[in-house]
Design a protein around this motif. Sequence first.
Motif, PDB file in Angstrom:
ATOM      1  N   GLN A 329       0.819  -1.207   0.000  1.00  0.00           N
ATOM      2  CA  GLN A 329       0.000   0.000   0.000  1.00  0.00           C
ATOM      3  C   GLN A 329       0.860   1.266   0.000  1.00  0.00           C
ATOM      4  N   LYS A 351      -8.837 -10.067   0.455  1.00  0.00           N
ATOM      5  CA  LYS A 351      -8.775  -8.605   0.595  1.00  0.00           C
ATOM      6  C   LYS A 351      -8.471  -7.964  -0.757  1.00  0.00           C
ATOM      7  N   THR A 354      -9.356  -4.273  -1.409  1.00  0.00           N
ATOM      8  CA  THR A 354      -8.430  -3.300  -0.810  1.00  0.00           C
ATOM      9  C   THR A 354      -7.242  -3.053  -1.739  1.00  0.00           C
ATOM     10  N   HIS A 357      -8.381  -1.134  -5.008  1.00  0.00           N
ATOM     11  CA  HIS A 357      -8.704   0.260  -4.725  1.00  0.00           C
ATOM     12  C   HIS A 357      -7.444   1.109  -4.597  1.00  0.00           C
TER      13      HIS A 357
END
Length: 499
Positions: A329, A351, A354, A357
């Motif tokens: 991330q 996930k 996540t 995105h």
Amino acid sequence: MNDDYALLTPQEMAAADQAAMLAGHAGTTLMENAGAAVARAVRARWAPRPVAVLCGPGNNGGDGFVAARYLAAAGWPVTVALLGTVQALKGDAAHHAALWPGDVLPLSPSVLEGAALVIDAIFGAGLARPVDGLAAATLQAAQERGLPVCAVDTPSGVDGGTGAVRGTAVPAACTVTFFRKKPGHLLLPGRALCGELIVADIGIPPSVLETIQPRVHENAPADWLRRFPWPRLDGHKYARGHAVVMGGDVMTGAARLSALAAARIGAGLVTVAAPTPAWTVYAAALTSIMVQPVADEAAFQELLTDSRKNAIAIGPGAGISDLTRAHVQAALATRRAVVLDADALTAFTDKSGTLFHAIRGPCVLTPHEGEFGRLFDRAGDKLASALRAAQRSSAVVLLKGADTVIAAPDGRVAINANAPPDLATGGSGDVLTGMITGLLAQGMEAFDAACAAAWIHGAAATAHGPGLIAEDLPALIPGVLRGLKEAGDPERNARGRPV
């Protein structure tokens, strides 16, 4: 993309046929040329012998009748068998069946008696139903007898769009297809059943592709070599990009392979971000690669504050953990080029939303089938699955395998077909990750970088041959690059030097 390497789905091939006929090329002439090409391929590969030509009820069968006529005219003993009746044939196939001067037997295993070669012209690339009944029994009998098979368009039962087997299919010694290859010729299991693949020119003008605009291509240098980031005379190491590879604290070899590959393919600088406990391992093993100790997530984020570090690879040997997710991330938040492989993908099992995105910049995901299934729906064929994944994730998806598929969110798709079986060895994927990262660091666009790295990866492995291990690959990259540079240098070619 270069239309010479376009792959036509059965529907697109039908459109090409139709466009050629509208342009004045008679369907009977196209079929004549196709059947003649099959006969030439057979005569080039086998001495005269009794041949059984197995014809289907459509245009593929029509090609078979033409091939039979040419072989018989050349003195070959020919037996023709048809699935269905001559009276039921239509259009161009009916026309050419009427020109066959011999008997037409009902299709059954008995027509193979005395044959030493089989031409499979039962069903082509556009097959819409499983092969069963007499067609399946006859093909299986040919295989059981060890008869070599020359397939027309695709081996009967192989879906030309996906490579899937519908019902049954038997291996061919060679396959003769027309105008352009089909995806099913390169995708497994179809690729393994085609044998030698011959693409015959039957008179369809290449201009028909302008209206079809195929979305799938075979990965080839012609599609990306003009945009390859060769070193410039006025360049320097900083201009060639700075790649960062996130290392793991246990499986240290994976990140080292990625870093070496990034450097070998031309990144000006490469840094391994090494967990502090393993820093000495990396530092002792790497010389031209910089090693930066990273104690925690904050230290990694601090490393990335240097905007010159413009391509980041995470995954090889990283470990499946919250920390790996945090590193991913942090890298994606920079909106710089990012390559995610292995543990960086598995860490987002359940996930995936996540992860997707967070993707806002250039990104390449390089899953194998297992990793792909943890993030995406693998329903349907490989091409469609990879394209859906690219569109859902907003990343280029390189779905690895012997039939690697590379898909971009904008709909471009390439199938890489030059990788030898020797690449099925631990660590080869880590090398590929580093190669993509190194090209991204030099400014290559994500889809081009993934395609170029996959092709060079395969070419390097082919150059080595049997006995390949992952450590061999980085040192083989320069030889492949040298050949590509010479092949793409028009001045060198004009001088007549070897290419």
